[in-house]
Design a protein around this motif. Structure first.
Motif, PDB file in Angstrom:
ATOM      1  N   ARG A 123      26.619  41.941  30.768  1.00 36.02           N
ATOM      2  CA  ARG A 123      26.955  41.378  32.793  1.00 36.02           C
ATOM      3  C   ARG A 123      26.999  42.032  33.466  1.00 36.02           C
ATOM      4  O   ARG A 123      28.255  42.838  32.978  1.00 36.02           O
ATOM      5  N   SER A 124      26.274  42.045  34.372  1.00 37.71           N
ATOM      6  CA  SER A 124      26.981  43.354  35.823  1.00 37.71           C
ATOM      7  C   SER A 124      27.169  42.009  36.427  1.00 37.71           C
ATOM      8  O   SER A 124      26.192  41.030  36.949  1.00 37.71           O
ATOM      9  N   ILE A 125      28.598  42.848  37.298  1.00 39.97           N
ATOM     10  CA  ILE A 125      28.734  41.916  38.977  1.00 39.97           C
ATOM     11  C   ILE A 125      28.798  42.801  39.702  1.00 39.97           C
ATOM     12  O   ILE A 125      29.799  43.928  39.470  1.00 39.97           O
ATOM     13  N   ARG A 126      28.417  42.281  40.860  1.00 42.95           N
ATOM     14  CA  ARG A 126      28.720  43.794  42.052  1.00 42.95           C
ATOM     15  C   ARG A 126      28.968  42.931  42.758  1.00 42.95           C
ATOM     16  O   ARG A 126      28.859  41.794  43.415  1.00 42.95           O
ATOM     17  N   ARG A 127      30.285  43.424  43.057  1.00 37.87           N
ATOM     18  CA  ARG A 127      31.363  42.884  44.311  1.00 37.87           C
ATOM     19  C   ARG A 127      32.014  43.850  44.643  1.00 37.87           C
ATOM     20  O   ARG A 127      32.756  44.496  43.870  1.00 37.87           O
ATOM     21  N   ARG A 128      32.462  43.605  45.812  1.00 37.68           N
ATOM     22  CA  ARG A 128      33.628  45.195  46.418  1.00 37.68           C
ATOM     23  C   ARG A 128      34.572  44.851  45.880  1.00 37.68           C
ATOM     24  O   ARG A 128      35.328  43.447  46.268  1.00 37.68           O
ATOM     25  N   LEU A 129      35.634  45.403  46.789  1.00 32.50           N
ATOM     26  CA  LEU A 129      37.257  45.148  45.902  1.00 32.50           C
ATOM     27  C   LEU A 129      37.526  44.245  47.324  1.00 32.50           C
ATOM     28  O   LEU A 129      38.191  43.138  46.764  1.00 32.50           O
ATOM     29  N   ASP A 130      37.700  44.857  48.480  1.00 34.35           N
ATOM     30  CA  ASP A 130      37.725  43.233  48.871  1.00 34.35           C
ATOM     31  C   ASP A 130      37.136  41.994  49.059  1.00 34.35           C
ATOM     32  O   ASP A 130      37.535  40.876  49.715  1.00 34.35           O
ATOM     33  N   GLU A 131      35.937  41.855  48.028  1.00 32.20           N
ATOM     34  CA  GLU A 131      35.671  40.642  47.885  1.00 32.20           C
ATOM     35  C   GLU A 131      35.804  39.575  46.048  1.00 32.20           C
ATOM     36  O   GLU A 131      36.137  39.230  46.050  1.00 32.20           O
ATOM     37  N   SER A 132      37.168  40.504  45.666  1.00 36.80           N
ATOM     38  CA  SER A 132      37.378  40.607  44.434  1.00 36.80           C
ATOM     39  C   SER A 132      39.066  40.354  44.071  1.00 36.80           C
ATOM     40  O   SER A 132      39.210  39.914  43.049  1.00 36.80           O
ATOM     41  N   TYR A 133      40.003  40.283  45.409  1.00 34.57           N
ATOM     42  CA  TYR A 133      40.709  39.681  45.445  1.00 34.57           C
ATOM     43  C   TYR A 133      41.122  38.721  44.755  1.00 34.57           C
ATOM     44  O   TYR A 133      42.682  38.367  43.607  1.00 34.57           O
ATOM     45  N   HIS A 137      38.956  36.493  37.276  1.00 33.36           N
ATOM     46  CA  HIS A 137      38.233  36.258  35.939  1.00 33.36           C
ATOM     47  C   HIS A 137      36.903  36.846  36.015  1.00 33.36           C
ATOM     48  O   HIS A 137      36.020  36.831  35.111  1.00 33.36           O
ATOM     49  N   ASP A 138      35.786  36.993  37.547  1.00 29.72           N
ATOM     50  CA  ASP A 138      34.943  38.459  37.023  1.00 29.72           C
ATOM     51  C   ASP A 138      34.832  39.444  36.217  1.00 29.72           C
ATOM     52  O   ASP A 138      34.369  39.760  35.523  1.00 29.72           O
ATOM     53  N   GLU A 140      37.753  39.736  34.080  1.00 32.01           N
ATOM     54  CA  GLU A 140      38.144  38.937  32.377  1.00 32.01           C
ATOM     55  C   GLU A 140      36.586  38.496  31.470  1.00 32.01           C
ATOM     56  O   GLU A 140      36.911  39.554  30.294  1.00 32.01           O
ATOM     57  N   ARG A 141      35.523  37.720  32.687  1.00 36.07           N
ATOM     58  CA  ARG A 141      35.012  37.828  32.028  1.00 36.07           C
ATOM     59  C   ARG A 141      33.578  39.072  31.902  1.00 36.07           C
ATOM     60  O   ARG A 141      32.591  38.613  30.589  1.00 36.07           O
ATOM     61  N   THR A 142      33.387  40.330  32.764  1.00 32.96           N
ATOM     62  CA  THR A 142      32.825  40.225  32.069  1.00 32.96           C
ATOM     63  C   THR A 142      33.214  41.481  31.001  1.00 32.96           C
ATOM     64  O   THR A 142      32.649  41.969  29.978  1.00 32.96           O
ATOM     65  N   MET A 143      34.859  41.493  30.780  1.00 38.32           N
ATOM     66  CA  MET A 143      35.100  42.420  29.623  1.00 38.32           C
ATOM     67  C   MET A 143      34.707  41.525  28.534  1.00 38.32           C
ATOM     68  O   MET A 143      34.579  42.488  26.722  1.00 38.32           O
ATOM     69  N   ARG A 144      34.504  40.198  28.503  1.00 34.00           N
ATOM     70  CA  ARG A 144      34.684  39.167  27.616  1.00 34.00           C
ATOM     71  C   ARG A 144      33.572  40.156  26.547  1.00 34.00           C
ATOM     72  O   ARG A 144      33.708  39.858  25.405  1.00 34.00           O
ATOM     73  N   LEU A 145      32.149  39.691  27.208  1.00 31.50           N
ATOM     74  CA  LEU A 145      30.822  40.272  26.910  1.00 31.50           C
ATOM     75  C   LEU A 145      30.523  41.333  26.688  1.00 31.50           C
ATOM     76  O   LEU A 145      30.454  41.854  25.172  1.00 31.50           O
ATOM     77  N   ASN A 146      31.084  42.068  27.409  1.00 32.42           N
ATOM     78  CA  ASN A 146      30.667  44.449  27.250  1.00 32.42           C
ATOM     79  C   ASN A 146      31.197  44.516  26.961  1.00 32.42           C
ATOM     80  O   ASN A 146      30.823  45.471  26.327  1.00 32.42           O
TER      81      ASN A 146
END
Length: 289
Positions: A123-133, A137-138, A140-146
């Motif tokens: 799973r790939s997620i594109r999101r800047r730090l200021d959009e991730s505060y 869960h982004d 968490e779920r990326t680590m879960r699959l990848n």
């Protein structure tokens, strides 16, 4: 495109020169590597996983197809068997660890083990730090699959590989693990965890003929990169070329596969980290991400 033409193309675009050179000098074939062997591929319903499965089956390997979309897996299995190959379908959402463990147990019951495990699903997620505060869960779920799903599969099939003193785990990583991927921090970090795990497990099993191969893939033209408009006209491999690199890894069993440019950038990062940070920052801010 013939072998020499493909090599020149990849040198020009910095894609996978090392792989192409290996192809020109190797002695054994994919059939030598996979005939009458069992290869499990996650994320096999589309993209490079599907392409690799087709090539491996055509070379005589038994491919175990794992992904969420059962209809697409069965369609692929039917195509493979129609060409005289062998395939088995194991539909599974790898985010569901109970389902994952059940599939691993069924594979062991059906086949006794796996000779090659290809951890391709991701799973790939594109999101800047200021959009991730507020989006932990982004991560968490990326680590879960990848990462964690791949770990569970390794833990399920490594005992049999070690007992037989023969096996390979192929992990599909990203070229961004070598030169950085600002804006893709969650994705790159999850792949880095898998890379680090493999380095340590390889040291533990080095004398047991168990090989952990890390493939640092450049861009591949799949649905995963479609959400980023910056990649619309970027140089990218086709899924078939990406699948061929997986097959190359199974044939040659290298510890790592990466474009020369990526290896050089990683060296600069180790020797001159501040300079590497500045280059990554300039690329990130210049992209408008």
């Amino acid at each position: 495109m013939n072998e020499l033409g493909e090599l020149l193309y990849r040198i020009k675009h910095g894609l996978d020169t090392q792989v192409s050179l290996a192809r020109l000098r190797r002695q054994r074939t994919l059939r030598d590597a996979v005939a009458d062997r069992t290869v499990l591929i996650t994320g096999a319903s589309s993209g490079i996983g599907r392409a690799a499965a087709e090539q491996i089956a055509d070379a005589g390997g038994l491919v175990l197809l794992v992904a969420r979309r059962e209809d697409e897996l069965r369609e692929l299995a039917e195509q493979i068997t129609a060409r005289g190959g062998r395939a088995a379908v194991y539909a599974c959402d790898l985010n569901d660890f109970d389902a994952l463990d059940a599939v691993a147990a069924k594979v062991l019951a059906d086949h006794g083990g796996v000779d090659v495990l290809v951890n391709n699903a991701g799973r790939s997620i594109r999101r800047r730090l200021d959009e991730s505060y507020d989006r932990f869960h982004d991560f968490e779920r990326t680590m879960r699959l990848n990462y964690f799903a791949a770990v569970r599969l390794i833990l399920a099939f490594a005992p049999g590989m070690r007992e037989r003193r023969d096996g390979q785990v192929v992990n599909i990583l990203s070229l961004a693990n070598l030169y950085g991927g600002p804006g893709y921090a969650a994705y790159v970090a999850s792949k880095a965890a898998l890379d680090s795990l493999s380095a340590n497990l390889q040291a533990e099993t080095l004398t047991e003929n168990l090989r952990f191969t890390s493939i640092y893939l450049p861009l591949v033209r799949t649905p995963m990169i479609a959400p980023n408009p910056l990649y619309g006209n970027a140089d990218a491999l086709t899924p078939e070329q990406g699948g061929q690199i997986i097959c190359d890894a199974i044939i040659d069993r290298p510890r790592r596969l990466a474009p020369v440019l990526g290896r050089f950038t990683a060296l600069v990062d180790n020797l001159l980290p501040e300079r590497a940070d500045a280059i990554r920052s300039a690329r990130f801010t210049g992209s408008g991400m």
